[in-house]
Design an enzyme around this catalytic site. Structure first.
Site, mmCIF file in Angstrom:
data_model
loop_
_atom_site.group_PDB
_atom_site.id
_atom_site.type_symbol
_atom_site.label_atom_id
_atom_site.label_comp_id
_atom_site.label_asym_id
_atom_site.label_seq_id
_atom_site.Cartn_x
_atom_site.Cartn_y
_atom_site.Cartn_z
ATOM 1 N N LYS A 52 0.815 -1.211 0.000
ATOM 2 C CA LYS A 52 0.000 0.000 0.000
ATOM 3 C C LYS A 52 0.852 1.267 0.000
ATOM 4 C CE LYS A 52 -4.327 -1.915 1.664
ATOM 5 N NZ LYS A 52 -5.409 -1.888 2.678
ATOM 6 N N ARG A 85 -3.492 -10.399 4.984
ATOM 7 C CA ARG A 85 -3.950 -10.368 3.588
ATOM 8 C C ARG A 85 -2.795 -9.862 2.732
ATOM 9 N NH1 ARG A 85 -6.476 -6.898 -0.120
ATOM 10 N NH2 ARG A 85 -8.143 -7.885 -1.353
#
Length: 376
Positions: A322, A356
């Site tokens: 991210k 995840r």
């Protein structure tokens, strides 16, 4: 000198300490830091004295002893054993300390999280922020099989991007994107080799997946739609309740919180109650890294993730590649695996039980090494 993160139980067992002594000593070895908000000043003074009486301590603002302000925040420093003692002492005290006693008992009784599971990501849309997660039809199924072989215990399939500024799509379009993969995974009985999760909040798409071997609903809206909660209850599915401020289109437009942990706590309390009202028994909580959060918010949530273990449900963290990493070290998504591993291992250290990730093989190796360091 040993690390405070050493496996105390194993050390005591190696010393051949008797079972009763091991339990007592292990409880004395774990030091906890509990930040207590909005405490009645009278309660703070009582708790301070009680903490000192059991060998713990309570940090309070200057002027607390003379009740300079009616309510204060405080920081409790105590071992597991001391929390147990304080939880009994405060049951008979006024100023809301009886309610606090229940929270202290809950923290003292929390079980150690088990080994973290890897949730592998596969997307069938063309606009996910990381190109390496995008696959279609037979390629997606092949990638799923590879992730399972690499150690993924959960596969998370998505057909709509939730990156900041992403465009919404219709339920029909979303279903058309994921349907071939759902059908192929069902035909090959891949759900017998790993748990399958659908990253969606569209009832029609969720229903289709749950009828074909999927058992987890990964809902970025946190069960905002009653229809999704109802489906989870009817199918006995696990609901991943994620926190997001705003929508994918607006969430990163200067996210602000007056009380980050307080607001997320209130959100989870409300959504857990909703889930239970619809008969949902299996729940996972996700603090929503990057979903309406600044870099500072994200770092705080990972660093103090243990706060959310108070609910008693597994915690999921997804920081894979991210943009928060690029805000620390300028980089493209394809260059962010090292930063991802650093964030995810810290999350596991602080209580995450599901990670995840786009890179299953790298995470499986990192987590096995982590387990060998601290739990072998």
């Amino acid at each position: 000198m040993l690390s405070p993160r050493s496996d105390i139980a194993a050390l005591l067992e190696n010393l051949d300490v008797d079972a009763g002594g091991r339990k007592i000593l292990a409880a004395k070895a774990a030091l906890h830091f509990l930040y207590i908000r909005d405490l009645h000043v009278g309660a703070a003074n009582i708790l301070k004295q009680d903490a000192l009486s059991v060998g713990a301590d309570l940090a309070v603002p200057k002027g607390t002893i003379v009740a300079k302000t009616p309510r204060v925040d405080a920081l409790l420093l105590a071992t597991t054993r001391q929390l147990q003692e304080l939880s009994r002492k405060e049951l008979a005290q006024p100023f809301g300390l009886k309610e606090l006693a229940a929270e202290l008992k809950r923290f003292a009784g929390m079980q150690k999280p088990g080994p973290a599971k890897v949730m592998g990501v596969v997307n069938t849309n063309e606009d996910s922020f990381f190109a390496g997660s995008r696959f279609k039809d037979s390629a997606a199924v092949a990638h799923i099989e590879t992730m399972i072989e690499e150690g993924a215990e959960i596969i998370d399939l998505g057909g709509v991007s939730s990156r900041p500024g992403s465009a919404a799509v219709s339920e029909h379009e979303e279903l058309e994107r994921v349907k071939p993969v759902i059908d192929a995974a069902y035909a090959h009985r891949l759900y017998e080799r790993a748990a399958f999760s659908l990253d969606s909040y569209a009832p029609r798409v969720i229903s289709y997946a749950l009828e074909r071997g999927f058992s987890i609903v990964n809902d970025i809206t946190g069960l905002a739609d009653d229809a999704v909660a109802k489906l989870c209850g009817e199918y006995g599915a696990t609901a991943v309740i994620m926190h997001m401020q705003g929508t994918p289109q607006t969430m990163q437009a200067q996210p602000e919180y007056s009380d980050l942990f307080g607001e997320l706590t209130d959100f989870f309390e409300a959504r857990i109650a909703k889930a239970k009202a619809f008969g949902v028994e299996q729940i996972v909580l996700d603090v929503g890294i990057g979903f309406g959060k600044s870099l500072e918010h994200n770092l705080k949530l990972i660093r103090d993730l243990a706060h959310f273990r108070r609910f008693g449900y597994p915690l999921l963290v997804g920081a894979s590649r991210k943009s928060m990493i690029a805000k620390i070290v300028p980089s493209e998504p394809s260059e962010r695996l090292p930063g991802t591993l650093a964030l995810h291992l810290e999350a596991v250290r602080n209580g995450a039980e599901i990670i995840r990730a786009h890179d299953v093989k790298a995470h499986t190796q990192a987590l096995k090494v982590y387990e060998a360091l601290y739990h072998a």
